[in-house]
Design a protein around this motif. Structure first.
Motif, PDB file in Angstrom:
ATOM      1  N   TYR A  47       0.829  -1.201   0.000  1.00  0.00           N
ATOM      2  CA  TYR A  47       0.000   0.000   0.000  1.00  0.00           C
ATOM      3  C   TYR A  47       0.865   1.254   0.000  1.00  0.00           C
ATOM      4  N   GLY A  48       1.907   1.260   0.832  1.00  0.00           N
ATOM      5  CA  GLY A  48       2.779   2.431   0.877  1.00  0.00           C
ATOM      6  C   GLY A  48       3.489   2.681  -0.433  1.00  0.00           C
ATOM      7  N   PHE A  49       4.001   1.606  -1.062  1.00  0.00           N
ATOM      8  CA  PHE A  49       4.710   1.762  -2.331  1.00  0.00           C
ATOM      9  C   PHE A  49       3.768   2.237  -3.440  1.00  0.00           C
ATOM     10  N   LEU A  50       2.503   1.838  -3.357  1.00  0.00           N
ATOM     11  CA  LEU A  50       1.539   2.193  -4.394  1.00  0.00           C
ATOM     12  C   LEU A  50       0.698   3.403  -4.007  1.00  0.00           C
ATOM     13  N   ALA A  51       1.106   4.127  -2.961  1.00  0.00           N
ATOM     14  CA  ALA A  51       0.314   5.264  -2.489  1.00  0.00           C
ATOM     15  C   ALA A  51       0.012   6.292  -3.581  1.00  0.00           C
ATOM     16  N   PRO A  52       0.972   6.640  -4.460  1.00  0.00           N
ATOM     17  CA  PRO A  52       0.620   7.594  -5.517  1.00  0.00           C
ATOM     18  C   PRO A  52      -0.512   7.095  -6.422  1.00  0.00           C
ATOM     19  N   ILE A  53      -0.557   5.791  -6.702  1.00  0.00           N
ATOM     20  CA  ILE A  53      -1.647   5.247  -7.514  1.00  0.00           C
ATOM     21  C   ILE A  53      -2.959   5.274  -6.738  1.00  0.00           C
ATOM     22  N   PHE A  54      -2.924   4.923  -5.456  1.00  0.00           N
ATOM     23  CA  PHE A  54      -4.135   5.008  -4.641  1.00  0.00           C
ATOM     24  C   PHE A  54      -4.638   6.443  -4.578  1.00  0.00           C
ATOM     25  N   ALA A  55      -3.726   7.411  -4.536  1.00  0.00           N
ATOM     26  CA  ALA A  55      -4.131   8.822  -4.490  1.00  0.00           C
ATOM     27  C   ALA A  55      -4.936   9.189  -5.735  1.00  0.00           C
ATOM     28  N   ARG A  56      -4.487   8.695  -6.886  1.00  0.00           N
ATOM     29  CA  ARG A  56      -5.182   9.029  -8.131  1.00  0.00           C
ATOM     30  C   ARG A  56      -6.425   8.176  -8.361  1.00  0.00           C
ATOM     31  N   THR A  57      -6.459   6.969  -7.771  1.00  0.00           N
ATOM     32  CA  THR A  57      -7.528   6.017  -8.050  1.00  0.00           C
ATOM     33  C   THR A  57      -8.708   6.148  -7.098  1.00  0.00           C
ATOM     34  N   PHE A  58      -8.441   6.583  -5.864  1.00  0.00           N
ATOM     35  CA  PHE A  58      -9.496   6.600  -4.857  1.00  0.00           C
ATOM     36  C   PHE A  58      -9.882   7.985  -4.362  1.00  0.00           C
ATOM     37  N   PHE A  59      -9.242   9.029  -4.896  1.00  0.00           N
ATOM     38  CA  PHE A  59      -9.561  10.371  -4.446  1.00  0.00           C
ATOM     39  C   PHE A  59      -9.741  11.294  -5.653  1.00  0.00           C
ATOM     40  N   PRO A  60     -10.543  12.366  -5.491  1.00  0.00           N
ATOM     41  CA  PRO A  60     -10.736  13.306  -6.604  1.00  0.00           C
ATOM     42  C   PRO A  60      -9.407  13.847  -7.106  1.00  0.00           C
ATOM     43  N   ALA A  61      -9.342  14.150  -8.383  1.00  0.00           N
ATOM     44  CA  ALA A  61      -8.073  14.467  -9.036  1.00  0.00           C
ATOM     45  C   ALA A  61      -7.748  15.952  -9.078  1.00  0.00           C
ATOM     46  N   GLU A  62      -8.514  16.805  -8.357  1.00  0.00           N
ATOM     47  CA  GLU A  62      -8.277  18.242  -8.478  1.00  0.00           C
ATOM     48  C   GLU A  62      -6.902  18.659  -7.953  1.00  0.00           C
ATOM     49  N   ASP A  63      -6.428  18.032  -6.881  1.00  0.00           N
ATOM     50  CA  ASP A  63      -5.171  18.440  -6.259  1.00  0.00           C
ATOM     51  C   ASP A  63      -4.351  17.187  -5.966  1.00  0.00           C
ATOM     52  N   ALA A  64      -3.243  17.024  -6.693  1.00  0.00           N
ATOM     53  CA  ALA A  64      -2.432  15.814  -6.543  1.00  0.00           C
ATOM     54  C   ALA A  64      -1.834  15.702  -5.147  1.00  0.00           C
ATOM     55  N   LEU A  65      -1.392  16.836  -4.556  1.00  0.00           N
ATOM     56  CA  LEU A  65      -0.795  16.797  -3.224  1.00  0.00           C
ATOM     57  C   LEU A  65      -1.824  16.377  -2.182  1.00  0.00           C
ATOM     58  N   VAL A  66      -3.031  16.916  -2.271  1.00  0.00           N
ATOM     59  CA  VAL A  66      -4.085  16.530  -1.331  1.00  0.00           C
ATOM     60  C   VAL A  66      -4.403  15.047  -1.470  1.00  0.00           C
ATOM     61  N   GLY A  67      -4.420  14.553  -2.708  1.00  0.00           N
ATOM     62  CA  GLY A  67      -4.687  13.131  -2.927  1.00  0.00           C
ATOM     63  C   GLY A  67      -3.615  12.256  -2.305  1.00  0.00           C
ATOM     64  N   LEU A  68      -2.337  12.662  -2.460  1.00  0.00           N
ATOM     65  CA  LEU A  68      -1.246  11.855  -1.907  1.00  0.00           C
ATOM     66  C   LEU A  68      -1.280  11.879  -0.381  1.00  0.00           C
ATOM     67  N   ILE A  69      -1.531  13.062   0.193  1.00  0.00           N
ATOM     68  CA  ILE A  69      -1.636  13.141   1.648  1.00  0.00           C
ATOM     69  C   ILE A  69      -2.819  12.311   2.142  1.00  0.00           C
ATOM     70  N   SER A  70      -3.933  12.314   1.393  1.00  0.00           N
ATOM     71  CA  SER A  70      -5.099  11.508   1.774  1.00  0.00           C
ATOM     72  C   SER A  70      -4.774  10.025   1.728  1.00  0.00           C
ATOM     73  N   ALA A  71      -4.028   9.605   0.704  1.00  0.00           N
ATOM     74  CA  ALA A  71      -3.650   8.196   0.594  1.00  0.00           C
ATOM     75  C   ALA A  71      -2.778   7.777   1.764  1.00  0.00           C
ATOM     76  N   PHE A  72      -1.776   8.603   2.111  1.00  0.00           N
ATOM     77  CA  PHE A  72      -0.954   8.299   3.276  1.00  0.00           C
ATOM     78  C   PHE A  72      -1.752   8.465   4.574  1.00  0.00           C
ATOM     79  N   GLY A  73      -2.791   9.310   4.538  1.00  0.00           N
ATOM     80  CA  GLY A  73      -3.660   9.432   5.702  1.00  0.00           C
ATOM     81  C   GLY A  73      -4.400   8.133   5.988  1.00  0.00           C
ATOM     82  N   LEU A  74      -4.870   7.460   4.941  1.00  0.00           N
ATOM     83  CA  LEU A  74      -5.495   6.148   5.130  1.00  0.00           C
ATOM     84  C   LEU A  74      -4.476   5.131   5.606  1.00  0.00           C
ATOM     85  N   PHE A  75      -3.250   5.255   5.125  1.00  0.00           N
ATOM     86  CA  PHE A  75      -2.172   4.414   5.636  1.00  0.00           C
ATOM     87  C   PHE A  75      -2.044   4.621   7.146  1.00  0.00           C
TER      88      PHE A  75
END
Length: 442
Positions: A47-75
């Motif tokens: 999950y950690g290694f694929l966090a950038p993909i989870f950010a784009r796949t499971f969160f809205p795409a308006e802000d890439a940084l917010v998506g990545l932080i959200s993905a690590f937030g679920l981590f």
């Protein structure tokens, strides 16, 4: 550092080299103790290694940084469940025996891991997708809260006392092997599949493959004659643990705060950091992490065996001191060095991490008494790691990408290593003691 307990070496319970003890650590026992850690760290690492993909796949795409932080937030959210899992599975282990707790924890983890591989994405299910991902991550956190410490206890209790450090180190090696396996699988998929294929379906494969590890773990952990039962004492084991060893629990938590940051900054977040700061390709960053993990797995039994000869605390303290002194210059290499310097820095970090984490399970097992061992050790370990490990990748992402503080991870490690040194100083050295209720070996 001297081997002291309140200023004096604790000689009670020391076993002579030729004294009889448990039958020893058979390959089956080592595999049964370690394989759950392989599965659980494999999933967390994937999950950690694929966090950038989870950010784009499971969160809205308006802000890439917010998506990545959200993905690590679920981590990190999964880590918040670890103390609860420690209480739940620690209670089961103390009441019914460690093997029953191990079977329960790996069953929950297997179902949640496969479930992630079957989830719908944000494009198909909207906000239901991240909610389902959160639910499964919480179940994984609950499970992992009972797995690592209980497996360490299971291995240590069955070990010959003079080889307990080596035997218990296989729990750490199992976790590192799982992280290595997750890194290797993700690196292999990144090399074989295009970026489009990885985002379309490739990210699912590591989690679906987790079913194989889950089935193997359940087969190895079938109850066997000779497994020790639990305590019949009244009251909650955790309450008794704080009453009898509350100071040791707090001291152990100071150490595990560092272990959480160390593990998840160096082996989960670092590929993302290296890719951004050094300009290495994602596949190269993952490959370097895989090589560093091979070094760490190799060092785990070596440091565990060494702790049987010179003491647990000396080795843990030496590793922590290395982090205090070397984290800053090593992160400078990670930021500005070429491929060889980046790999060398990761290898040095891996050796120091193994020195800290390999002797730690046996050090803690020997401190806590059998009726409360699962609850006390599980709570101390998982509250520290739950707070630190879960937040580490998310905080690092925020400070490095959000604020531009590229050396923040180094400062993070140095500060927690210094705090952990204080914790180690407060823990007694009880290497070689006979545990108060030696179990039968299966």
């Amino acid at each position: 550092m001297t081997d002291t307990d309140a200023g004096t070496r604790d000689l009670s319970g020391i076993v002579p080299p030729d004294a009889p003890g448990p039958a020893g650590s058979s390959p089956r026992l080592l595999a049964a103790g370690a394989i759950g850690n392989v599965l659980e760290w494999y999933d967390f690492a994937s999950y950690g290694f694929l966090a950038p993909i989870f950010a784009r796949t499971f969160f809205p795409a308006e802000d890439a940084l917010v998506g990545l932080i959200s993905a690590f937030g679920l981590f990190g959210a999964a880590f918040l469940m670890r103390p609860l899992g420690a209480i739940l599975f620690g209670h089961v282990g103390d009441r019914f025996g460690p093997r029953i707790a191990l079977i329960a924890s790996v069953s929950v983890m297997s179902c949640a891991t496969v479930g992630i591989g079957l989830l719908p994405t944000y494009a198909t299910a909207g906000f239901l997708a991240p909610l389902l991902l959160l639910l499964l991550r919480l179940l994984q956190g609950l499970s992992i809260g009972g797995e690592y410490t209980t497996s360490s206890i299971y291995l240590a209790e069955h070990a010959v006392p003079r080889r307990r450090g080596l035997t218990a180190a296989f729990s750490t090696a199992g976790g590192q092997t799982g992280t290595l396996l997750g890194s290797g699988v993700c690196a292999l998929l990144s090399a074989l599949l295009s970026a489009q294929a990885m985002e379309a379906f490739g990210w699912r494969l590591p989690f679906l493959l987790g079913a194989v590890l889950g089935i193997a773990a359940l087969l190895l952990r079938r109850p066997r004659p000779g497994d020790r039962g639990g305590s019949t004492a009244r009251g909650l084991p955790l309450t008794r643990a704080f009453r009898e060893a509350g100071g040791f629990i707090i001291a152990a938590m100071l150490v595990t705060l560092f272990v959480g940051a160390d593990t998840y900054l160096l082996f989960v977040y670092l590929p993302t950091y290296i890719e951004a700061e050094s300009g290495l390709a994602p596949g190269t960053a993952l490959a370097f992490t895989t090589l560093a993990l091979i070094v760490s797995v190799t060092c785990c039994p070596l440091f565990g065996a060494l702790s049987d000869h010179i003491g647990r605390r000396r080795i843990v303290a030496a590793g922590l001191a290395g982090f205090v002194v070397l984290s800053w210059p090593l992160f400078q290499l990670l930021r500005g060095g070429g491929p060889a310097e980046v790999l060398a820095a990761q290898v040095v970090f891996s050796v120091m991490a193994a020195a800290v984490t390999s002797p730690l399970p046996s050090l803690l097992v020997e401190i806590f008494e059998t009726p409360v061992r699962c609850s006390a050790m599980g709570f101390a370990w998982n509250l520290g790691i739950g707070v630190s490990g879960g937040l580490a990748p998310m905080l690092a992402t925020y400070f490095v990408k959000g604020l531009g503080l590229t050396m923040a991870p180094a400062v993070h490690l140095m500060a927690l290593a210094a705090l952990a040194l204080a914790g180690v100083a407060a823990l007694p050295e009880r290497r070689g003691r006979v545990l108060d209720v030696p179990p039968q070996s299966p």
